[in-house]
Design an enzyme around this catalytic site. Structure first.
Site: not given
Ligand code: ADP
Length: 530
Positions: A318, A433, A172, A428
């Protein structure tokens, strides 16, 4: 006990065998550095994967070894996907858009000794090389790669692997601290492929022509290199042209693409291109959009101009990565436009295999009432149990059996999820929130705005207040008052951003998402108007 079912292990090799046998003629179309359109079939790719497995064995790669790639989406990368994992080694995909220090860290932490790199990325490899002391062999994905596999027998007996063995490794981005490795196994990958082809998730079928704009180094291109061969669809890869509207538009038209997958910023780019060139995507049925929240403005333009449904999905590296997907529900067409909008901004229902819950700060479970927002936790056979070799317990796994996603969400009674923020992006204000995603979504609906991002900035009385950062559409000259006026009535009054700043460009992360970290950095000296 006697009389039970066969104990066939759930491995990627079973996808390979099935696809090779029954989907042999399905096509793979790739843009590469040396060919504007390379065409081959699954039969070709799996035959060459056997040659590649022989070549890797000859090069000293053994089961469990990591094999690294620094490559765009194309058929050679697909050959690596299958050859490496099915011979029992671990495919370690590297993201070339990360900073050189991050790539160096990730490569070294993964422990590969061999690297397959795209021709277009050689300048980057040259920069990285002095920092990769363990790298023994570099194979360039072009004539060098062809020479590597040439002369190797196209017979290779794929070993019977244990389904719990590791198959691939992906890190990640790690906005804080070092990037963290997620080690996938065969079982997770196979079950994820089943789960993600279901009709109410991605509804993938043999009739689909699937354009994967999500990179093969970003959570395994959301599993498409496995799920599409499983069903026998056509795969379309944009290679190094992932961010090029003209190439994407041409691929969609010429390859009769029915579903295309990528992050919202890619779709924004494609929609702009289509508008400027007066194009309509007739073959396209669905857009799979995720990675960050998809603004309604993007989904509306796909719907109204191209007749396309956006499957809004949420997932994480993950989670292999699919968590939820927003397929059209029963009775959707009879809903009011407002109710339809409210539905589409949500990220959908969990695929079978993903269990979720939301909890408050004390860890108490919150109700699924569509309003209570809490920290989202998940579990299931394709959710990571821990990070790869970190040497310390992960805070995200503090509650046994659950993974804390770091996202804040609410869940409707029918299980439809809505991500309101990443926990670290939440604003916040006076102890309450404010959802930056909601604000961005509504602001991006302003006819003169192309993109909007909201961050929290310090405030003496309220701790934090929202600041809206927006990119105007080409030729438009929106004003602060105009934008605030647009928000009035569409959001709770106390959510109104304290200021609006117009910029030419919003910084993106290595996975093409709005980079809140960089924005906060850019605006660290910013003071709200008194
Ligand atoms: P990176 O942080 O490396 O881009 P990831 O693709 O694993 O890695 O990121 C996952 C994160 O992306 C999720 O925990 C969430 O915060 C965000 N995310 C993924 N899909 C969505 C979505 N459809 N709407 C909002 N947030 C999203």
């Amino acid at each position: 006990m006697h009389g039970l079912m066969m104990d066939t292990p759930l491995t990627i090799t079973t996808i390979l065998r099935h696809a090779e046998r029954v989907n042999a003629a399905s096509e793979i179309v790739s843009v590469t550095a040396d060919a504007p359109r390379h065409r081959c079939t699954y039969a070709d790719v799996f035959r060459r994967a056997r040659q590649l497995a022989n070549a890797l064995t000859a090069a000293g790669v053994r089961p469990g070894d990591r094999v690294a790639t620094l490559a765009w989406n194309d058929y050679r990368h697909l050959e690596l996907y299958y050859a490496v994992s099915c011979m029992g080694a671990v495919l370690h995909t590297l993201n070339p858009r990360l900073f050189a220090e991050q790539i160096t860290y990730i490569f070294n932490h993964g422990g590969a000794r061999i690297l397959f790199a795209d021709q277009t990325l050689l300048p980057l490899v040259e920069i990285l090389r002095p920092g990769l002391p363990a790298l023994e062999r570099l194979v360039v994905l072009g004539p060098d790669y062809e020479a590597f596999i040439a002369g190797q027998p196209d017979r290779y007996d794929w070993p019977e692997l244990d389904e719990r063995e590791a198959s691939s490794l992906c890190y990640t981005s790690g906005t804080t601290g070092h990037p963290k490795g997620v080690l996938y196994n065969h079982r997770a990958t196979l079950l994820h492929s089943y789960g993600s082809t279901l009709v109410d998730t991605l509804a993938l079928s043999r009739r689909d022509s699937v354009l994967a704009v999500v990179p093969m180094f970003h959570a395994n291109a959301w599993g498409l290199p496995y799920s599409v061969p499983m069903v026998g669809g056509k795969l379309v890869f944009p290679g190094p042209k992932m961010g090029d509207g003209a190439t994407l538009a041409a691929l969609i038209a010429e390859e009769q693409v029915t579903i295309a997958a990528g992050v919202p910023t890619v779709w924004q780019l494609l929609l702009n291109y289509a508008r400027e060139h007066d194009l309509v995507f007739h073959s396209l049925e669905r857009i799979l959009v995720g990675g960050s929240a998809c603004p309604l403005s993007i989904m509306n333009e796909f719907r109204d101009r191209h007749g396309v449904w956006c499957v809004h999905a949420w997932g994480m590296t993950e989670m292999t990565p699919l968590g939820t997907a927003n397929a059209k529900p029963p009775g959707y067409d009879a809903l009011s436009p407002v109710a339809q909008d409210a539905f589409r901004v949500r990220q959908g229902r969990p695929a079978f295999g993903v269990e979720m819950k939301i909890v408050d700060d004390a860890g108490r479970e919150l109700p699924w009432d569509g309003a209570s927002a809490g920290l989202l936790k998940v579990r299931g056979p394709w959710v990571c149990r821990d990070y790869y070799h970190t040497g310390e317990p992960s805070a995200a796994h503090a509650e046994p059996g659950w993974f804390a996603t770091g996202d804040v969400a609410n869940i409707a009674p029918d299980g439809t999820l809505q991500i309101t923020d990443r926990a670290k992006d939440v604003i916040k204000s006076g102890g309450e929130w404010i959802s930056s995603i909601d604000l961005e979504n509504i602001a991006a609906g302003h006819p003169d705005l192309l993109q909007a991002a909201v961050i929290g900035v310090p405030h003496p009385k309220w701790d934090e207040r929202p600041l809206l950062i927006a990119v105007p559409r080409p030729g438009a000259t929106p004003t602060r008052e105009g934008v605030l006026g647009w928000l009035e009535g569409r959001i709770a009054k106390w959510w109104t951003p304290d200021d609006v700043v117009f910029v030419e460009k919003i910084p993106l992360t290595a996975t093409g998402k709005i980079s809140k970290v960089e924005l906060r950095q850019q605006f660290r000296d910013y003071r709200l108007p008194a």
